[in-house]
Design a protein around this motif. Structure first.
Motif, PDB file in Angstrom:
ATOM      1  N   LEU A 127       0.845  -1.188   0.000  1.00 31.46           N
ATOM      2  CA  LEU A 127       0.000   0.000   0.000  1.00 31.46           C
ATOM      3  C   LEU A 127       0.882   1.240   0.000  1.00 31.46           C
ATOM      4  CD1 LEU A 127      -2.750  -0.974   2.604  1.00 31.46           C
ATOM      5  CD2 LEU A 127      -2.884  -1.076   0.110  1.00 31.46           C
ATOM      6  N   PRO A 128       0.402   2.339  -0.570  1.00 24.16           N
ATOM      7  CA  PRO A 128       1.244   3.542  -0.659  1.00 24.16           C
ATOM      8  C   PRO A 128       1.480   4.194   0.695  1.00 24.16           C
ATOM      9  CG  PRO A 128      -0.961   3.995  -1.469  1.00 24.16           C
ATOM     10  CD  PRO A 128      -0.892   2.521  -1.255  1.00 24.16           C
ATOM     11  N   LEU A 129       2.672   4.695   0.862  1.00 25.35           N
ATOM     12  CA  LEU A 129       3.053   5.478   2.024  1.00 25.35           C
ATOM     13  C   LEU A 129       2.559   6.901   1.815  1.00 25.35           C
ATOM     14  CD1 LEU A 129       4.952   5.177   4.600  1.00 25.35           C
ATOM     15  CD2 LEU A 129       6.718   6.215   3.157  1.00 25.35           C
ATOM     16  N   ALA A 152      11.693  -1.583  -2.520  1.00 27.65           N
ATOM     17  CA  ALA A 152      10.801  -0.603  -3.146  1.00 27.65           C
ATOM     18  C   ALA A 152       9.459  -0.495  -2.419  1.00 27.65           C
ATOM     19  CB  ALA A 152      10.567  -0.972  -4.607  1.00 27.65           C
ATOM     20  N   TYR A 153       8.862   0.677  -2.525  1.00 28.62           N
ATOM     21  CA  TYR A 153       7.527   0.939  -1.990  1.00 28.62           C
ATOM     22  C   TYR A 153       6.967   2.139  -2.740  1.00 28.62           C
ATOM     23  CZ  TYR A 153      10.214   4.461   0.566  1.00 28.62           C
ATOM     24  OH  TYR A 153      11.058   5.491   0.884  1.00 28.62           O
ATOM     25  N   GLY A 154       5.649   2.290  -2.726  1.00 28.60           N
ATOM     26  CA  GLY A 154       5.002   3.435  -3.342  1.00 28.60           C
ATOM     27  C   GLY A 154       4.799   4.539  -2.333  1.00 28.60           C
ATOM     28  N   CYS A 155       4.636   5.770  -2.797  1.00 32.03           N
ATOM     29  CA  CYS A 155       4.577   6.891  -1.861  1.00 32.03           C
ATOM     30  C   CYS A 155       3.960   8.125  -2.515  1.00 32.03           C
ATOM     31  CB  CYS A 155       6.000   7.210  -1.383  1.00 32.03           C
ATOM     32  SG  CYS A 155       6.140   8.621  -0.276  1.00 32.03           S
ATOM     33  N   VAL A 156       3.222   8.882  -1.710  1.00 30.64           N
ATOM     34  CA  VAL A 156       2.768  10.205  -2.112  1.00 30.64           C
ATOM     35  C   VAL A 156       3.262  11.208  -1.089  1.00 30.64           C
ATOM     36  CG1 VAL A 156       0.513   9.849  -0.979  1.00 30.64           C
ATOM     37  CG2 VAL A 156       0.799  11.703  -2.652  1.00 30.64           C
ATOM     38  N   MET A 157       3.813  12.309  -1.588  1.00 32.51           N
ATOM     39  CA  MET A 157       4.203  13.436  -0.741  1.00 32.51           C
ATOM     40  C   MET A 157       2.955  14.303  -0.596  1.00 32.51           C
ATOM     41  SD  MET A 157       7.315  12.483  -0.371  1.00 32.51           S
ATOM     42  CE  MET A 157       8.059  13.869   0.502  1.00 32.51           C
ATOM     43  N   HIS A 158       2.237  14.066   0.493  1.00 34.66           N
ATOM     44  CA  HIS A 158       0.948  14.722   0.686  1.00 34.66           C
ATOM     45  C   HIS A 158       1.133  16.216   0.929  1.00 34.66           C
ATOM     46  CE1 HIS A 158      -1.500  16.373   3.983  1.00 34.66           C
ATOM     47  NE2 HIS A 158      -0.565  16.003   4.823  1.00 34.66           N
ATOM     48  N   CYS A 159       0.202  17.009   0.407  1.00 33.18           N
ATOM     49  CA  CYS A 159       0.210  18.456   0.611  1.00 33.18           C
ATOM     50  C   CYS A 159       1.604  19.015   0.352  1.00 33.18           C
ATOM     51  CB  CYS A 159      -0.228  18.769   2.047  1.00 33.18           C
ATOM     52  SG  CYS A 159      -0.487  20.502   2.406  1.00 33.18           S
ATOM     53  N   GLY A 174      10.048   7.613  -8.227  1.00 35.70           N
ATOM     54  CA  GLY A 174       8.772   7.138  -8.746  1.00 35.70           C
ATOM     55  C   GLY A 174       7.590   7.515  -7.880  1.00 35.70           C
ATOM     56  N   PHE A 175       7.794   8.453  -6.949  1.00 36.30           N
ATOM     57  CA  PHE A 175       6.745   8.855  -6.029  1.00 36.30           C
ATOM     58  C   PHE A 175       5.864   9.945  -6.644  1.00 36.30           C
ATOM     59  CE2 PHE A 175       9.695   7.727  -2.209  1.00 36.30           C
ATOM     60  CZ  PHE A 175       9.556   6.379  -2.517  1.00 36.30           C
ATOM     61  N   TYR A 176       4.826  10.299  -5.903  1.00 36.89           N
ATOM     62  CA  TYR A 176       3.820  11.247  -6.379  1.00 36.89           C
ATOM     63  C   TYR A 176       3.829  12.508  -5.514  1.00 36.89           C
ATOM     64  CZ  TYR A 176       1.955   7.353  -9.107  1.00 36.89           C
ATOM     65  OH  TYR A 176       1.815   6.310  -9.999  1.00 36.89           O
ATOM     66  N   LEU A 177       3.466  13.635  -6.127  1.00 35.14           N
ATOM     67  CA  LEU A 177       3.328  14.910  -5.425  1.00 35.14           C
ATOM     68  C   LEU A 177       1.860  15.302  -5.420  1.00 35.14           C
ATOM     69  CD1 LEU A 177       6.251  16.950  -7.090  1.00 35.14           C
ATOM     70  CD2 LEU A 177       6.375  15.441  -5.088  1.00 35.14           C
ATOM     71  N   SER A 178       1.348  15.637  -4.255  1.00 36.44           N
ATOM     72  CA  SER A 178      -0.065  15.974  -4.157  1.00 36.44           C
ATOM     73  C   SER A 178      -0.252  17.475  -3.961  1.00 36.44           C
ATOM     74  CB  SER A 178      -0.714  15.222  -2.992  1.00 36.44           C
ATOM     75  OG  SER A 178      -2.102  15.462  -2.959  1.00 36.44           O
ATOM     76  N   MET A 179      -1.109  18.056  -4.787  1.00 34.84           N
ATOM     77  CA  MET A 179      -1.425  19.484  -4.736  1.00 34.84           C
ATOM     78  C   MET A 179      -2.557  19.723  -3.747  1.00 34.84           C
ATOM     79  SD  MET A 179      -1.459  20.650  -8.751  1.00 34.84           S
ATOM     80  CE  MET A 179      -1.539  22.385  -8.296  1.00 34.84           C
ATOM     81  N   GLN A 248      -6.516  12.766 -15.757  1.00 32.37           N
ATOM     82  CA  GLN A 248      -5.137  12.320 -15.533  1.00 32.37           C
ATOM     83  C   GLN A 248      -4.878  12.084 -14.045  1.00 32.37           C
ATOM     84  OE1 GLN A 248      -2.461  11.702 -17.936  1.00 32.37           O
ATOM     85  NE2 GLN A 248      -1.860  10.677 -16.020  1.00 32.37           N
ATOM     86  N   THR A 249      -5.382  12.968 -13.191  1.00 30.66           N
ATOM     87  CA  THR A 249      -5.171  12.748 -11.759  1.00 30.66           C
ATOM     88  C   THR A 249      -5.916  11.506 -11.274  1.00 30.66           C
ATOM     89  OG1 THR A 249      -6.994  14.240 -11.093  1.00 30.66           O
ATOM     90  CG2 THR A 249      -4.789  15.209 -11.292  1.00 30.66           C
ATOM     91  N   GLN A 250      -7.045  11.193 -11.901  1.00 28.61           N
ATOM     92  CA  GLN A 250      -7.748   9.951 -11.564  1.00 28.61           C
ATOM     93  C   GLN A 250      -6.900   8.737 -11.930  1.00 28.61           C
ATOM     94  OE1 GLN A 250     -10.045  10.646  -9.399  1.00 28.61           O
ATOM     95  NE2 GLN A 250     -11.895   9.881 -10.401  1.00 28.61           N
ATOM     96  N   THR A 251      -6.320   8.786 -13.108  1.00 35.87           N
ATOM     97  CA  THR A 251      -5.446   7.693 -13.543  1.00 35.87           C
ATOM     98  C   THR A 251      -4.260   7.554 -12.597  1.00 35.87           C
ATOM     99  OG1 THR A 251      -6.070   7.975 -15.853  1.00 35.87           O
ATOM    100  CG2 THR A 251      -3.972   6.872 -15.426  1.00 35.87           C
ATOM    101  N   ASN A 252      -3.690   8.683 -12.197  1.00 34.61           N
ATOM    102  CA  ASN A 252      -2.551   8.665 -11.282  1.00 34.61           C
ATOM    103  C   ASN A 252      -2.942   8.056  -9.936  1.00 34.61           C
ATOM    104  OD1 ASN A 252      -1.352  10.085 -13.364  1.00 34.61           O
ATOM    105  ND2 ASN A 252      -1.333  12.043 -12.300  1.00 34.61           N
ATOM    106  N   PHE A 253      -4.090   8.496  -9.418  1.00 39.70           N
ATOM    107  CA  PHE A 253      -4.558   7.978  -8.132  1.00 39.70           C
ATOM    108  C   PHE A 253      -4.765   6.464  -8.210  1.00 39.70           C
ATOM    109  CE2 PHE A 253      -7.898   6.669  -5.226  1.00 39.70           C
ATOM    110  CZ  PHE A 253      -7.482   7.211  -4.016  1.00 39.70           C
ATOM    111  N   ASP A 254      -5.404   6.017  -9.274  1.00 40.69           N
ATOM    112  CA  ASP A 254      -5.679   4.586  -9.420  1.00 40.69           C
ATOM    113  C   ASP A 254      -4.392   3.772  -9.508  1.00 40.69           C
ATOM    114  OD1 ASP A 254      -8.359   5.187  -9.377  1.00 40.69           O
ATOM    115  OD2 ASP A 254      -8.699   4.836 -11.521  1.00 40.69           O
ATOM    116  N   ARG A 255      -3.373   4.339 -10.135  1.00 38.95           N
ATOM    117  CA  ARG A 255      -2.095   3.637 -10.279  1.00 38.95           C
ATOM    118  C   ARG A 255      -1.411   3.465  -8.933  1.00 38.95           C
ATOM    119  NH1 ARG A 255       0.756   7.368 -12.630  1.00 38.95           N
ATOM    120  NH2 ARG A 255      -0.329   7.160 -14.608  1.00 38.95           N
ATOM    121  N   LEU A 256      -1.527   4.477  -8.074  1.00 39.98           N
ATOM    122  CA  LEU A 256      -0.878   4.415  -6.771  1.00 39.98           C
ATOM    123  C   LEU A 256      -1.760   3.724  -5.732  1.00 39.98           C
ATOM    124  CD1 LEU A 256       1.544   5.209  -4.994  1.00 39.98           C
ATOM    125  CD2 LEU A 256       0.365   7.367  -4.506  1.00 39.98           C
ATOM    126  N   PHE A 257      -3.006   4.131  -5.653  1.00 41.88           N
ATOM    127  CA  PHE A 257      -3.926   3.564  -4.664  1.00 41.88           C
ATOM    128  C   PHE A 257      -4.718   2.422  -5.309  1.00 41.88           C
ATOM    129  CE2 PHE A 257      -2.955   7.651  -2.789  1.00 41.88           C
ATOM    130  CZ  PHE A 257      -2.992   7.416  -1.420  1.00 41.88           C
TER     131      PHE A 257
END
Length: 266
Positions: A127-129, A152-159, A174-179, A248-257
């Motif tokens: 599960l994503p960090l 390896a692990y998945g991750c989002v940098m929240h806010c 390979g992590f994600y940035l959240s706006m 695109q953000t939906q696709t990104n979310f689905d890929r991570l979560f």
């Protein structure tokens, strides 16, 4: 005409700010096109209340962890504890965890220990960090790299509101940035520049409600429906139509979560 669908990838629906009208808050989100919300538990002793919200409302998923600002005051989480919680069908992420030296630099060591525990739980559960980072860019980049090299692990940098070096470090892993709404504040030019240089396939949107309401609601209580306002700023930033940015953000979310993406209501 229905609004394009988006996901509020980080909010706090268990906070008392929402107690008087939680169903109405969720209904307003749906009307705004925010068809999924991830509500975040920041202290594990509050997990049952957060879980109950996700169980009650189909559009709501949840994650749990120990917020870094609470790391010294709360019992240290264990990997086994987090892995056990993750068995719930609507538990979709590990955290929020991370480092915050703005107010709580004195608990640096226990924050780092807690962070590494959460990372191991993210590995074991796939599960994503969910990372909170404030005034700790160097330590955060170093630890994320070290731990990723170890497994390896998945991750989002929240806010995300840190500097360009941490943004680059996260994206390179390979992590994600959240706006959040911060990216929509008029004076956040430097932050918007950081997002504009990031790959579009690594961008998520969130509210962090009840905090950080974007214009035109700045200074008021934030709520998941307002994700749409931040997302419109994101669309402008990337030179995209709002519907395309949302998709695109939906696709990104689905890929991570992936667990949330696979969810089907019973």
């Amino acid at each position: 005409m229905t609004a394009p669908q988006i996901t509020d990838s980080h909010c706090h629906l268990d906070f008392p700010d929402f107690d008087a009208e939680r169903p109405e808050i969720i209904a307003r989100a749906l009307e705004a096109g925010v068809t999924r919300m991830v509500t975040i538990c920041t202290k594990l002793r509050q997990e049952p209340q957060v879980r109950a919200i996700a169980e009650t409302h189909d559009p709501v998923f949840y994650a749990a962890g120990t917020h870094p600002m609470s790391a010294a005051a709360e019992p240290l989480a264990t990997v086994d504890q987090l892995v056990l919680l993750a068995q719930h069908p609507k538990f979709v992420g590990i955290g929020e965890t991370g480092l915050d030296y703005h107010y709580t630099a004195d608990s640096r060591d226990v924050q780092i220990e807690s962070l590494r525990i959460h990372i191991e739980a993210a590995r074991q559960t796939a599960l994503p960090l969910i990372i909170h980072a404030r005034a700790a860019d160097d330590d955060m980049a170093r630890i994320l790299r070290e731990e990723h090299e170890a497994g390896a692990y998945g991750c989002v940098m929240h806010c995300f509101s840190s500097g360009p070096a941490l943004a680059d470090a996260a994206v390179n892993l390979g992590f994600y940035l959240s706006m959040s709404g911060i990216a929509a504040f008029p004076k956040s030019t430097e932050l918007r520049d950081i997002f504009a240089k990031a790959p579009m396939n690594r961008i998520l949107v969130e509210t962090d409600a009840p905090y950080l309401a974007p214009p035109p609601f700045r200074g008021k209580r934030n709520e998941p429906a307002y994700t749409a306002h931040t997302a419109r700023v994101g669309a402008e930033l990337f030179g995209m139509e709002y519907a395309d940015f949302a998709a695109q953000t939906q696709t990104n979310f689905d890929r991570l979560f992936t667990k949330a993406a696979a969810w089907k209501a019973l």
